[in-house]
Motif scaffolding. Structure first.
Motif: not given
Length: 888
Positions: A486, A490, A731, A765-766, A796-801, A818
């Motif tokens: 992603d 960062t 993905s 799965t994205t 959908q992405r990992d919001p934590a990154v 999104e």
């Protein structure tokens, strides 16, 4: 003084007193101890000194009479087709041996009286001369006088180096005494006169007689002989062509000494002092052919042959130089003259470089020698100018400041080096042979000068992304070209800010490794190296032949190491050379096999026997499949990425641009199925290129298009271990029909290459699909009419990154694909059953302003939902033109 008996008795009594006896005993013992300690100190010091000197002598090379006999043959260089292209004479050019009886006695004496007055008496070293030199140097508080004998000079020139060290001097003196035991004075003098450097590429009195007087040494006059002897020690300063005044002073000293030692008569002395010898030299000078300067390529051949001779033959540097310049070697090199001609023409075409008022400049190296009343002063200045007019004005003013009314200019030299500079190397990736090379632009002002392709490490910028991060990640860490990371704001461990930034000023979001290479994406690259670990990237770079990387270095109490994340972007301690970068990319082009770059194939001695044969080191540094995957991505980078400007389209081209964060170095590293080439551009003294304008890419295309002009098109070879799979680029997993292909951005499905065994088994799965209501813009409910329903694909992405700054939200290109956070868990509130008013309504004062229920306030009317169709254009902030570059 009182000499009476009474007086003598008193003295005796005093001497015999116990107190004085004790005092005398203690005093005497102390003096004895002190004397013994001093003696012991001297003995220990002498022993230590003797041991130290002995260790130096033991390290001296073995010597025989043959070692001081010059071999007397020039060496020749032949290109890959066997054509003679160069004659190596350097510091020992055109040496023509003469026997001692062919050299006039007064010429022999001229060298002896000025270089070694007691030559016929000493045993190799002149102790009287040594003490005189020490006294003179102490008196003048500078090293103004030496004490080397002719024998020592012969040893220094033929056996040892010119290094000014205590150890070398001891070895020189020892070997001088040894050789005097093994040969006669006449042999030593003959070899010296056939070896001594006398300026302008001449070694030996015969070649000097030819050069300066156009005659045989036997025909030299006494005055001419003194001129040649005067050149020794400082050949440039005493050059009789450009500095006749300096030479005249020393010539006069020699003539006077010849007279004093009765080597010549008074009449011969008078005739010699009146001879107009310098006018004769000027006449000969006008008829001299101009000397040629060897190429950067031949310079490099010389250095590598010398190094290999030292290593493989176990000889010293001076002995290796002697073999090259005097041994009559035949050196066969790998240079392609046609290719070199193309490269040379490119570097003399000013259209390939920045023009005035852009990044144009001239670097001046200026030296000035001025004779003043107190002695000759030497001045030196380096400075850079934007125009010729500024440069000329500076020199004029500088001379006014340095030259007084009664001063005389005795020497002046002006060297102009255009800026910015550039260097380029072309290499055959399948053999390791370097085919052509240029180490700088502008006129080459001498031999063995700075070669920016081999001697000048510079920061590699983004060319390192492929080598330090993506190559090891694909080769050993399970990465593929489809691996997704992603590209979002960062912070890496140890960083207190968002780093790095991208040259395209935004973030692209979910991106594959292929896209990371094509668009030179900084964050994707650093994430890759962080994942595999900097040590892994460092280890691969070492295998790729880089020799300037810092493992762990301490400087001024600070530790430096290249085993850190900036390595991924080419941010390293010392930089790398253009040659080593070329060899590293050639390894990718050569299916993963690294081959040491070579400049020559073999060296033959004067008897045509092979004494060196170059067999380059080879090693497989990556899988064949890894090399192909990187090549395919690098082809993409040239077709649609940052390298588009190099594409001449008659051959497939794979390559990577490189630009440092401060724009001080710009590069392009690329290859075809035939050759690998790297070009660098920048200033000699680190300075920002204000307007690089893609000149390095213009140069690469200019050269390589001509190199490949008559070559048939060839494709990169696809190894058997490569397979394909249809994947989703969001993905990196298998694409799902009816889902990934319906992404609003014209689909995110592509066929990708994989090494066998790395094809993803899972499905994407994205992406996910939601039925939306066109009226409310929210997920449809069971009450929404069918005509108002539409299927929409989201990611959908990992919001934590993602690092979110509410005051400055990040510009991430794919955020619009999104589902908005405010929509998650909601459903359409427009459609649904009508709710009747309650039977017992609340009192009027408890009823709100009428916005209760399903009807929104007038100022919040829902906007109709307009889903993106597959053909709608979407801006992802791509570079607008070919000149856009990465900013690492």
């Amino acid at each position: 003084m009182n000499f009476s008996k009474e007086s003598n008795k008193k003295k005796q009594k005093s001497l015999d007193s116990k107190k004085n006896k004790a005092s005398k005993t203690v005093s005497t013992s102390f003096v004895k101890i002190l004397a013994f300690a001093f003696l012991l100190f001297i003995i220990v010091g002498v022993c230590a000194g003797i041991g130290f000197v002995k260790s130096i002598i033991d390290a001296a090379p073995a010597i025989s009479v043959d070692d001081i006999v010059p071999e007397g043959y020039a060496s020749f260089v032949y290109d890959q087709n066997g054509n003679e292209i160069a004659k190596l004479y350097g510091t020992d050019a055109n040496r023509i041996p003469k026997e001692l009886d062919e050299i006039p006695k007064y010429l022999q004496d001229s060298f002896i009286v000025i270089e070694d007055e007691r030559f016929w008496q000493h045993n190799g070293i002149d102790l009287k001369g040594i003490f005189r030199a020490i006294f003179t140097n102490l008196k003048e508080k500078r090293l103004s006088e030496g004490a080397s004998t002719i024998t020592q000079q012969l040893i220094k020139n033929n056996v040892l180096t010119n290094a000014e060290t205590f150890e070398r001097k001891i070895q020189e003196q020892y070997l001088a005494m040894e050789i005097e035991k093994k040969s006669s004075k006449e042999q030593i003098l003959e070899n010296y006169l056939n070896t001594v450097a006398l300026g302008r590429g001449t070694n030996g009195v015969q070649s000097a007689a030819n050069k300066y007087f156009n005659k045989d040494v036997s025909e030299l006059t006494i005055a001419e002989s003194a001129v040649l002897a005067a050149i020794t020690q400082r050949p440039t300063y005493y050059d009789p062509v450009i500095n006749p005044e300096n030479n005249k002073v020393r010539q006069s000293i020699i003539l006077q000494k010849l007279l004093d030692y009765e080597n010549i008569t008074q009449a011969e002395y008078d005739a010699a002092t009146k001879e107009d010898v310098y006018n004769n030299i000027q006449i000969v000078k006008n008829n001299m052919p101009s000397s040629s300067t060897q190429s950067y390529y031949v310079d490099e051949v010389y250095k590598r042959v010398k190094e290999d001779l030292m290593i493989q033959k176990g000889i010293t540097e001076a002995q290796a130089e002697n073999q090259i310049y005097r041994g009559g070697l035949s050196i066969y090199i790998n240079q392609d003259l046609e290719m070199q001609k193309i490269l040379d023409e490119a570097y003399t075409n000013e259209d390939n470089f920045p023009k005035k008022n852009e990044d144009y400049g001239i670097r001046l190296h200026y030296s000035l020698s001025v004779k003043k009343a107190e002695g000759t002063k030497h001045y030196y200045k380096e400075k850079e100018f934007e125009t010729d007019q500024e440069l000329d004005a500076f020199i004029e003013q500088y001379k006014k400041d340095m030259i007084g009314p009664n001063d005389e200019v005795v020497g002046e030299n002006k060297t102009l080096i255009p800026q910015p500079q550039s260097a380029m190397v072309i290499m055959d990736q399948y053999s390791g042979e370097v085919k052509a090379m240029v180490g700088g632009r502008g006129k080459k002002e001498g031999n063995l000068i700075l070669n920016r392709a081999t001697d000048s490490p510079r920061q590699p910028g983004s060319t390192f992304k492929v080598l330090a991060a993506y190559l090891p990640a694909i080769d050993t860490a399970g990465y593929t070209l489809a691996t997704v990371l992603d590209d979002v704001p960062t912070k890496f461990p140890g960083q207190n800010k968002i780093w790095p930034k991208n040259y395209y000023k935004q973030f692209k979001g979910l991106s594959t490794v292929r896209e990371g290479i094509v668009h030179s994406m900084n964050i994707i690259t650093v994430k890759t190296l962080h994942d595999i670990g900097p040590q892994t990237g460092y280890d691969y770079l070492i295998k790729l032949g880089f020799t300037t990387l810092a493992d762990r270095e301490e400087n001024n109490g600070q530790i430096y190491s290249d085993k850190v994340l900036p390595l991924a972007l080419g941010g390293i301690t010392h930089g790398v050379t253009v040659l080593e970068l070329t060899a590293a990319y050639a390894a990718i082009a050569n299916n993963g096999e690294y081959i040491e770059p070579t400049f020559y194939t073999k060296v033959l001695n004067h008897d045509n026997k092979i004494i060196l044969e170059k067999q380059p080191a080879r090693r497989q540094v990556m899988k064949e499949t890894t090399a192909f995957l990187l090549t395919d991505a690098l082809v993409d980078a040239v077709v649609r990425g940052t390298g588009r400007k190099v594409n001449f389209k008659t051959q497939p081209i794979a390559g990577k641009t490189g630009t440092t964060s401060d724009d001080k170095d710009i590069l392009f590293a690329g290859y075809t199925p035939y050759y690998t080439a790297v070009v660098w551009q920048g200033f000699d003294y680190a300075k920002t290129l204000d307007s690089y304008a893609g000149y390095h890419k213009t140069m690469w295309r200019y050269v390589m298009e001509r190199v490949h002009k008559d070559l048939p098109r060839k494709e990169f070879t696809r190894p058997s271990g490569i397979v394909t799979e249809t994947i989703c680029t969001e993905s990196g997993l298998k694409a799902v029909e009816g889902l990934c292909d319906l992404d609003p951005r014209k689909g995110t499905v592509r066929t990708e290459y994989f090494a066998k065994g790395t094809v993803p088994k899972e499905e994407c799965t994205t992406h996910y699909k939601v039925t939306m209501c066109k009226v409310s813009g929210l997920p449809a409910s069971e009450y929404c009419p069918e005509e108002d329903k539409v299927d929409q694909v989201f990611i959908q992405r990992d919001p934590a990154v993602v690092i979110w700054d509410p005051n400055n939200p990040p510009d991430i290109a794919d955020l619009g694909y999104e589902m908005k956070p405010t929509m998650i868990g909601e459903i359409c509130h427009i459609h649904g059953p009508v709710i009747e008013p309650p039977i017992n309504p609340l009192p009027q004062d408890l009823i709100d302003d009428g916005n209760e229920g399903n009807t929104p306030p007038d100022n919040t009317d829902p906007q109709p939902f307009n889903p993106l169709e597959p053909n709608d254009p979407v801006s992802v902030n791509e570079p607008e033109n070919d000149d856009d570059e990465e900013d690492d």
